[in-house]
Design a protein around this motif. Structure first.
Motif, PDB file in Angstrom:
ATOM      1  N   SER A  46       0.742  -1.126   0.068  1.00 33.36           N
ATOM      2  CA  SER A  46      -0.232  -0.152   0.067  1.00 33.36           C
ATOM      3  C   SER A  46       0.785   1.256   0.098  1.00 33.36           C
ATOM      4  O   SER A  46       0.378   2.513   0.181  1.00 33.36           O
ATOM      5  CB  SER A  46      -1.251  -0.007   1.100  1.00 33.36           C
ATOM      6  OG  SER A  46      -0.034  -0.160   2.512  1.00 33.36           O
ATOM      7  N   ARG A  52      13.043  -2.840   9.402  1.00 33.61           N
ATOM      8  CA  ARG A  52      14.270  -3.485   8.484  1.00 33.61           C
ATOM      9  C   ARG A  52      15.099  -4.373   9.316  1.00 33.61           C
ATOM     10  O   ARG A  52      15.466  -5.710   8.755  1.00 33.61           O
ATOM     11  CB  ARG A  52      15.312  -2.208   8.187  1.00 33.61           C
ATOM     12  CG  ARG A  52      14.776  -1.386   7.369  1.00 33.61           C
ATOM     13  CD  ARG A  52      15.669  -0.432   7.104  1.00 33.61           C
ATOM     14  NE  ARG A  52      14.987   0.624   5.812  1.00 33.61           N
ATOM     15  CZ  ARG A  52      15.196   1.790   5.386  1.00 33.61           C
ATOM     16  NH1 ARG A  52      15.786   2.621   6.426  1.00 33.61           N
ATOM     17  NH2 ARG A  52      14.757   2.478   4.399  1.00 33.61           N
ATOM     18  N   GLY A 104      13.783  -3.839  -1.006  1.00 36.62           N
ATOM     19  CA  GLY A 104      13.993  -2.683  -1.484  1.00 36.62           C
ATOM     20  C   GLY A 104      14.632  -1.860  -0.348  1.00 36.62           C
ATOM     21  O   GLY A 104      14.430  -1.707   0.570  1.00 36.62           O
TER      22      GLY A 104
END
Ligand SMILES: NC(=O)c1ccc[n+]([C@@H]2O[C@H](COP(=O)([O-])OP(=O)(O)OC[C@H]3O[C@@H](n4cnc5c(N)ncnc54)[C@H](OP(=O)(O)O)[C@@H]3O)[C@@H](O)[C@H]2O)c1
Length: 302
Positions: free
Chosen positions: A9, A95, A117
């Motif tokens: 999203s 992360r 990414g």
């Protein structure tokens, strides 16, 4: 392919989901928000509503989707731009812990590939990573290392895409910058010799789609425009292309005092190369430079 997009999203997530569906792939988009169901369904995706920090729930969601490919595009950055290290804390956690949970989930679900990414500016070679105490840089290192270690162990085929800073008309940071430049609230800094790696969001998406089946396991790519630019060039180009008044010019000490995180941007010189991505992914950015991308997007919007 059956692709699970964690961060489906988000700024890159939505156009990525759209592009994957358009290419005929099955896509499941992850969000925490029931309020985004209609929008994501409208893109043609199935939806998983789960918090990536909840390991067991994430494993159940990913397993239920039976993905062949998992894409990690999770962040929790403020919509305009991070201004201080504390603005990065939630993203750092995603992360480190979010990557661990998503990797475990992808491996458990039997996915073949895992694309992450990453952020060129904070990558191990990046200019913001120099300080080993820097939590944000450590979190990016952890994210990348977890993926490479799982690949080395033969658990999954990991690929790392180190994106430059995103720009595009649906990119919140670009929208905020255009607004500030129009109001003459974004000055340029005298002597700004920065070289910032950027990437148009459409080009970040096309590189990601290519990487899904073209990138060899364990590879790392810089996904950036053909030429890095300074913050001054960006601000001046926006002013010119939007017909705004010329930006104010300020001495370098002023942003150092009032916006230190942003001020670092004006001293960063990071002319990365996209040559490897071009050669191995048969990818070409649609926009060679930020100026071309901005000009085209403002013309389309007019
Ligand atoms: N923006 C840039 O300029 C830039 C530049 C270089 C690299 N990148 C990288 O590109 C990737 C994506 O960035 P972006 O700008 O697209 O991010 P974004 O617009 O902030 O989107 C973040 C996504 O993460 C999801 N998310 C956040 N916390 C979550 C949680 N606890 N559990 C599940 N989902 C969660 C959000 O979903 P919901 O809010 O719907 O739950 C949303 O889909 C990141 O890896 C980033 O490092 C970004």
């Amino acid at each position: 392919m059956n692709v699970f997009v964690a961060g489906g999203s988000g700024t890159i997530g939505k156009p990525l989901v759209r592009a994957l569906v358009h290419s005929g792939h099955s896509v499941t988009a992850l969000t925490r928000s029931l309020g985004k169901l209609d929008e994501l369904r409208g893109l043609g995706a199935s939806i998983a509503v789960t918090d990536a920090l909840n390991r067991e729930a994430l494993i159940a969601s990913v397993t239920a989707a039976h993905p062949t490919h998992v894409v990690h595009q999770l962040t929790a950055l403020p919509k305009d731009a991070p201004r201080r290290p504390s603005d990065l804390r939630a993203t750092n956690r995603l992360r480190v812990d979010g990557t661990r949970h998503l990797l475990d989930a992808a491996i458990h679900a039997g996915a073949r590939r895992f694309i992450v990414g990453s952020f060129a500016m904070l990558s191990p070679r990046g200019p913001l990573s120099g300080n080993t105490d820097d939590e944000a840089a450590a979190a990016v290192r952890s994210m990348e290392n977890q993926v490479l270690e799982a690949t080395d162990r033969g658990l999954i085929e990991g690929v790392i895409l180190r994106y430059g800073m995103f720009y595009g008309l649906e990119t919140p940071s670009t929208v905020a910058m255009i607004e500030m430049v129009r109001k003459r609230r974004l000055p340029v800094v005298r002597g700004d010799a920065g070289q910032l790696p950027l990437i148009h969001i459409d080009d970040a998406v096309s590189a990601t789609v290519r990487a899904l089946d073209k990138a060899p396991a364990g590879s790392i790519y810089d996904i950036v425009d053909d030429r890095a630019v300074s913050l001054t060039e960006i601000v001046e180009a926006i002013a010119e292309l939007t017909g705004s008044a010329r930006p104010l010019r300020v001495p370098a000490w002023l942003p150092r005092m009032i916006a230190p995180y942003m001020a670092r941007m004006t001293s960063i010189r990071m002319p990365l190369s996209n040559a490897r991505a071009k050669a191995e992914l048969a990818w070409r950015p649609k926009y060679s430079t930020m100026r071309e991308g901005l000009a085209q997007m403002l013309q389309d919007a007019a």
